[in-house]
Design an enzyme around this catalytic site. Structure first.
Site, short mmCIF file in Angstrom:
data_model
loop_
_atom_site.label_atom_id
_atom_site.label_comp_id
_atom_site.label_asym_id
_atom_site.label_seq_id
_atom_site.Cartn_x
_atom_site.Cartn_y
_atom_site.Cartn_z
N ASP A 136 0.80 -1.23 0.00
CA ASP A 136 0.00 0.00 0.00
C ASP A 136 0.83 1.28 0.00
O ASP A 136 1.97 1.31 0.44
CB ASP A 136 -0.99 0.00 1.18
N GLU B 76 -0.90 -2.14 5.19
CA GLU B 76 0.05 -2.09 6.31
C GLU B 76 -0.03 -0.74 7.01
O GLU B 76 0.12 -0.66 8.22
CB GLU B 76 1.48 -2.32 5.81
N GLU B 77 -0.28 0.32 6.24
CA GLU B 77 -0.24 1.68 6.80
C GLU B 77 -1.42 1.99 7.71
O GLU B 77 -1.37 2.95 8.47
CB GLU B 77 -0.20 2.72 5.67
N HIS C 200 7.66 8.95 4.44
CA HIS C 200 6.38 9.67 4.51
C HIS C 200 6.51 11.15 4.11
O HIS C 200 5.57 11.91 4.25
CB HIS C 200 5.71 9.56 5.90
NI NI Z 1 6.35 1.32 5.77
#
Ligand code: NI
Length: 392
Positions: A81, A139-140, A363
């Site tokens: 993702d 996962e996020e 990020h």
């Molecule tokens: Ni990651």
């Protein structure tokens, strides 16, 4: 073992790995919506002649490489993702989807595991046992690994050990970091509303001001980490959002806050919210205000198995040389590989993407990394799986 064979084949599949990574990077998908990425993964595995199962726990994909002889089962895992932000990095393979970007490196994890799958498939006649290639969604956000486990990914054949990795800005390109024990924190969320009573900004004695109470609460929270908990046990408590009021002369009714609690064990995970509640109760009751306080527990802390980690260390040393394998420092980031590590002996390691000590933070809209890291990630995953199957 088979290190030369692995390295040769990593080179053979590297151009394909780069191509896959760039495609996934250009067409990123948010957590839980990894439909095209999962499709690409399944097609790529099928083209390589690997058995595939799809739709596991949502968009999860499983590739199965069956060795030429009976043996144990090892699972390798990647996440698929992307994140909700606009890409600002100036790269030729920039995201074509406004507001969505692979800013954590999961495009690299997916491409590296596909490369590893192709290499292991080439070597399968010489391997005892089975390799499961796990490509997980979400996962996020919501923890796709947990739902793939509920859907039975660790059974049939049952998994004896599991490994995964993350591209990592705190490590130099060409190096790998490993660590036994706790490596990633549990990233729990909290929401607070402080309820006062609104009124005139010039006549605060006729109101109960939730803004000044929120300020006291935030400062008092800082003393939980610095004064209340054992200093030798790590924890983070961050208030990351505060919202209250509309204008300069009106005391609002309420103030809302949100934030994160990061800890490494269940005791501390319960202790911090308990102390937060004491602060909230004390400060609001003294002022005649009230509050609501909700904690949402997210991922478990990720704890690496000692024997599995020793195996990763040895495999990484075989591939990269001992000078390029170092001890990791635990991170306050969260990682849902924790659910796999809770169920089977497992180890999660970190693949360097920094150059001369510098990397763009994960990020960030400027996040970028050089694809040489794909070689390192894929080769270390392969070598770990091969060593596990041949040596146990
Ligand atoms: Ni990651």
């Amino acid at each position: 073992m088979l290190t030369g064979e692995i390295k040769l084949r990593i080179e053979k599949y590297y151009p394909r790995g780069v191509e896959l990574r760039r495609h996934i990077h250009q067409y990123p998908e948010l957590s839980g919506r990894e439909v095209e990425t999962a499709g690409l993964v399944a097609d790529t595995l099928r083209e390589a002649g690997i058995e595939v199962r799809t739709g596991i726990g949502g968009n999860g994909v499983l590739g199965i490489v069956r060795g030429g002889k009976p043996g144990k089962t090892v699972l390798l895992r990647a996440d698929m993702d992307a994140l909700e932000l606009n890409e600002a990095a100036d790269v030729p393979y920039k995201s074509k989807k406004p507001g969505i970007m692979h800013a954590c490196g999961h495009d690299g994890h997916t491409a590296a595991l596909l490369m590893a799958g192709m290499v292991l498939n080439d070597l399968k006649d010489r391997l005892p046992g089975t390799v499961k290639l796990m490509f997980q969604p979400a996962e996020e956000t919501t923890g796709g690994a947990e739902r793939m486990i509920e859907a039975g990914i660790l059974e049939d054949p049952s998994v004896d050990a599991a490994f995964g990795c993350h591209l990592w800005g705190d490590a130099e390109e060409g190096t790998v970091l490993v660590k036994a024990g706790p490596v990633m924190a549990s990233p729990d969320e909290f929401r607070i509303t402080i309820k006062g009573s609104g009124g005139h900004g010039g006549m605060p004695h006729l109101a109960v001001d939730p803004v000044s109470l929120a300020a006291q609460v935030i400062l008092q929270f800082q003393t939980i980490v610095s004064r209340r908990k054992n200093p030798l046990e790590p924890a983070v408590l961050s208030v990351c959002m505060i919202r209250g009021g509309y204008t300069h002369n009106v005391i609002p009714e309420t103030v809302d806050m949100m934030g994160t609690i990061r800890t490494f064990n269940e005791g501390m995970r319960d202790f911090i919210p308990c102390e937060m509640e004491k602060v909230l109760r004390g400060i609001t009751s003294a002022a005649g205000a009230s509050y609501t306080f909700n904690v949402t527990k997210r991922f478990l802390p990720l704890v690496n198995d000692a024997a599995a980690t020793a195996l990763v260390r040895k495999a990484a040393e075989e591939v990269l040389g001992p000078d390029n394998v170092h001890e990791a420092v635990a991170s306050m980031g969260g990682e849902d590989f924790a659910y796999i590590a809770k169920n089977v002996p497992a180890s999660f390691f970190f693949v360097g993407i920094a150059r001369e000590g510098k990397a763009v933070p994960h990020h960030s809209p400027h996040f970028r990394w050089d694809e040489g890291a794909l070689r390192v990630a894929a080769a270390c995953l392969c070598q770990t799986a091969v060593d596990f199957l041949l040596e146990s």
